[in-house]
Design an enzyme around this catalytic site. Structure first.
Site, PDB file in Angstrom:
ATOM      1  N   HIS A  51       4.900  -3.987   0.237  1.00  0.00           N
ATOM      2  CA  HIS A  51       4.432  -3.128  -0.938  1.00  0.00           C
ATOM      3  C   HIS A  51       5.526  -2.130  -1.077  1.00  0.00           C
ATOM      4  CE1 HIS A  51       2.327  -0.585   2.225  1.00  0.00           C
ATOM      5  NE2 HIS A  51       2.882   0.205   1.499  1.00  0.00           N
TER       6      HIS A  51
ATOM      7  N   ASP B 171      -7.030 -12.328  -3.026  1.00  0.00           N
ATOM      8  CA  ASP B 171      -7.388 -11.199  -2.135  1.00  0.00           C
ATOM      9  C   ASP B 171      -7.112 -11.320  -0.734  1.00  0.00           C
ATOM     10  OD1 ASP B 171      -9.104 -10.452  -4.083  1.00  0.00           O
ATOM     11  OD2 ASP B 171     -10.867 -11.794  -3.587  1.00  0.00           O
TER      12      ASP B 171
ATOM     13  N   SER C 166       3.852   3.911   5.876  1.00  0.00           N
ATOM     14  CA  SER C 166       3.665   2.399   5.844  1.00  0.00           C
ATOM     15  C   SER C 166       4.903   1.731   5.950  1.00  0.00           C
ATOM     16  CB  SER C 166       3.094   1.976   4.814  1.00  0.00           C
ATOM     17  OG  SER C 166       3.842   2.633   3.467  1.00  0.00           O
TER      18      SER C 166
END
Length: 372
Positions: free
Chosen positions: A164, A229, A305
């Site tokens: 991400h 998901d 992260s």
């Protein structure tokens, strides 16, 4: 090989051998991992680089949700482990992979809006100061991405981070084409470059030296529309630098079960946004796990992260203690458990399949990736 039984065989093929209970040292298991090889590569249109970089991922699907998810088919796993490669010139390719078992002879969507909380009670994070710590292993393996995340050195020219930090699940983020990796180094009072720090030239403070990224690998499992998901299970990416970084790096390893980790704890260091310019170290207990994720309550803030989650265990073959990265810190999860909100920080586990994929990205030879 498209049946469910084949996939179960695949997931169980990485058999680990644990030490006997009488062996007092926490010992790295010996894993035999599958082989993941490229099958075909397709040129894609150049991306737009129009996504905003997110420094955390929020998902409402917790341990119970993930444990109840249906087992993917063999074809689905192949699809998730296929990957895109982004090059510094903006070109993009997609590579399909094959998964093989060799014999011994051979973004989650947001739930209800809540105030984000990633500090659990007393803040247990430690800011690392001074060149004697920052420039020494293992802290020296932590690097900063120009998109705001953290990464970890895993080879002479490679950095492991969260997907991400590069791609929001639909598009590559702004700055991904000119992505850089920052290495902390001393900034000396006398203005010299600090290549050789001596006692007579003490550093005034630390600064970042930046190296451009040559190419980036992101698994298709992260990209929405393929993974839906289960995207958080594949929130990892590998960056290849344009030149070697010349620092000691930390090897990757297959994540053992949480009950086999020393003290049940994990460790990681990152560049949390609430402490700008500081490298922040923490450790905590693992609270729960699924096949792909570790759930814990390590104190963390956005910016951490992409940090490499590691443990230190005994390497029986080499007769020494060794740290290995067993996961990548991904983000935060709010979970409704019987109407009561509970939150976790989540790390993506390096499973046998992910180990085989990341190792091949690094080495380019599956023969060097047979033991996890």
């Amino acid at each position: 090989m498209a049946g469910l039984s084949t996939l179960i065989l695949l997931l169980c093929a990485a058999k680990d051998v644990m030490p006997s209970s009488a062996h007092w040292k926490p010992t790295w298991p010996s894993y035999r991992v599958p082989v993941i090889l490229p099958q075909s590569t397709l040129n894609l249109d150049k991306p737009q680089f129009d996504a905003e970089a997110r420094l955390e991922v929020v998902s409402p699907c917790g341990p119970t949700c993930h444990k109840s998810s249906p087992l993917p088919t063999y074809e689905e796993v192949k699809n998730y482990l296929s990957y895109e490669t982004l090059y510094a010139n903006g070109s993009l390719t997609e590579t399909e992979v094959g998964i093989y078992i060799l014999s011994n002879s051979g973004d989650g969507s947001r739930g209800k809006s809540r105030t984000k909380r990633q500090i659990y009670g007393y803040d247990s994070r430690f800011s690392i100061f001074g060149k004697d710590f920052l420039l020494n292993y293992p802290f020296s393996t932590s690097v900063k991405l120009s998109t705001g995340c953290t990464g970890t050195l895993v080879a002479e020219k490679h950095v492991l981070t969260a997907a991400h930090c590069i791609h929001d699940g639909k598009s590559y983020v702004k700055g991904a084409q000119k992505l850089r990796v920052g290495f902390l180094k001393p900034k000396l009072k006398d203005g010299s470059k600090g290549a050789n720090v001596t006692n007579s030239a003490m550093p005034e403070k630390m600064k970042f030296q930046w190296i451009r990224v040559k190419r980036t690998h992101v698994p298709k499992g992260w990209i929405k529309g393929n993974a839906n998901d289960i995207g958080m299970d594949y929130d990892y990416a590998l960056l290849e630098l344009k030149k070697p970084h010349k620092r000691k790096f930390m090897k990757i390893g297959v994540s053992p079960p949480a009950r086999h980790l020393p003290g049940g704890r994990i460790h990681f260091s990152g560049y949390d946004n609430d402490r700008p310019g500081n490298l922040v170290y923490r450790f905590c207990d693992v609270k729960d796990e699924t096949y792909d994720l570790l759930y814990q309550q390590c104190d963390a803030q956005p910016g951490a992260s992409g940090s490499g989650v590691y443990v230190r265990m005994w390497k029986r073959q080499n007769h020494k203690w060794e740290r290995k990265i067993i996961g990548i810190f991904s983000g935060h999860q709010w979970v409704d458990m019987n109407g009561t909100p509970q939150d976790f920080n989540v790390a993506v586990r390096i499973t046998p399949l992910k180990y085989a994929q990341i190792c091949y990205w690094i080495k380019g030879n599956y023969l060097d990736c047979r033991e996890g």
